[in-house]
Design an enzyme around this catalytic site. Sequence first.
Site, short mmCIF file in Angstrom:
data_model
loop_
_atom_site.label_atom_id
_atom_site.label_comp_id
_atom_site.label_asym_id
_atom_site.label_seq_id
_atom_site.Cartn_x
_atom_site.Cartn_y
_atom_site.Cartn_z
N HIS A 166 33.64 9.01 9.21
CA HIS A 166 34.74 9.30 8.50
C HIS A 166 34.55 9.30 6.96
CE1 HIS A 166 35.87 5.46 6.45
NE2 HIS A 166 35.05 4.81 7.40
N CYS A 167 35.43 10.00 6.23
CA CYS A 167 35.09 10.10 4.69
C CYS A 167 36.65 9.59 4.31
CB CYS A 167 35.11 11.67 4.46
SG CYS A 167 36.35 12.52 5.09
N MET A 168 37.08 10.20 3.25
CA MET A 168 38.23 9.52 2.77
C MET A 168 39.31 9.72 3.39
SD MET A 168 37.65 7.99 -0.10
CE MET A 168 39.31 8.18 -1.38
#
Length: 524
Positions: free
Chosen positions: A29-31
């Site tokens: 996952h990212c932001m």
Amino acid sequence: MSTDNKNRATAAAILPLVGGAANIDSVAHCMTRLRLTLHDRTLVQDEALAALPDVMGVVEDETYQIVLGPGKVARVTPEFEALVEEERAARPDAPAAPQASLSADELAERGAELKAAQKARNQTPVKLFLRRIANIFVPLIPALIGCGIIAGLNGLLVNLGWLPSVTPALAAIASGFMALIAVFVGINTAKEFGGTPILGGAVAAIIVFPGVANIEAFGQKLSPGQGGVLGALGAAVLATYIEKWCRKWVPEAVDVLVTPTLTVLLSGLVTIFGLMFVAGEVSTAIGTGANWLLDNTGAFAGLVLGGLFLPLVMLGLHQALIPIHTTLIEQQGYTVLLPILAMAGAGQVGCAIAVFKRLKRNASIRTTIKSALPAGFLGVGEPLIYGVSLPLGRPFITACVGGAAGGAFVGFFSMIGDKVGSTAIGPSGWALFPLLDGNKGLGATIAVYAGGLLVGYVVGFLATYFFGFSKQMLVDLNAAPEDTAADESPTTGAEAEPATAAATAAAAAAAAATDGRPKEPAGV
């Protein structure tokens, strides 16, 4: 239901819609997005996923990306990973669910076509390079945000003269990461380019080692930190290629001794007697160029940057700005570019409000806007971009106009000497307020940034309200369900074209929106 149970329920709802655990190769996952590497893209149920309450949208890129929003994605991802592991443990030999309506040959052919189309869209050399740059710097954003907010709090306490015994500790906490950011860049770079992460970090650590002040290169003394993140990036890439060369030619019996030694020695010497000087000159040029641009052409530069940032995001080219932001933060303590680029999100919010007002009978679009607008105010623009403005076509352009106006406003104040900067990258919109810094005091900095947001909202709203729709688009998009059903009677030729033109354009834009989308539209 508790928060943990809600997050697990969201993960449990997503898992079967992406083909189950057997269809998942990796989870990250990212932001704002849950990123999945899938075995078979055809098993994904896009519409059902997009309809889930906690899903803001889906994006197909090198990975399949489910937009959940900041905070939410960090909580759902561990639950999703746990469910994947549980399903695999319960059914270790279970294959991915088949498509009942397709034969095996048809399924293979369809998968091959999707894969070929995806490669053609996303694996150009430029996009692959920018994607790698993003993979190096995006994992650093949480630390940049946390340290940036602490730095801002410390600055406020120092200016007010409060808690003098605490501020040195806050300064150390805020500055420690930035003092060693080159090491983290080196580790991530080596990992991204297929080397040993710790060797990349070891070489990058040379740049921040105080002892380099005793070394002379190109006729001048080096200084600790010279070259910054750009030097660390280059040093780690070089170390990775030297390591790979060593793995190929060094005998296995002595590999554990020779390869690390040669990797650190050779790349370290090149870093000290070449890369640090060259990267230092480039870093200085970036800072000087950004300051000159805003000092001399602030309003125009803001107009261009604020107006073009949304298209840059759609093309994935905004990722090239990440090391520039990081270099400016490292040099000056803040990046003067991010607050201007954040105005693109303000134009998007104003646009969405205008669409809400104009499409009073379109319950579907209005529902999307109501759910996505709070995130838009906080700088998460993806749901509004992909769910509203881009599929409609013209409102996307008017949103850019609003961003250009806000950018010109902030740029104008930079031109007259009141610079507005951000001590970290990632947030925008209202979420950027705790990270603001400048050269004329916090009050003036906040006022200019808030004024830019207001200009972006107003101009984005007005441009969309008056120019975002043709008359026929308003008729079609405001049609009641019974009117739509009546309009679906068979027509041909010129009679059918006006009634379907807007809908066709919107559908084409929506389809285009899924092609080549960037991984991380930061700052929108």
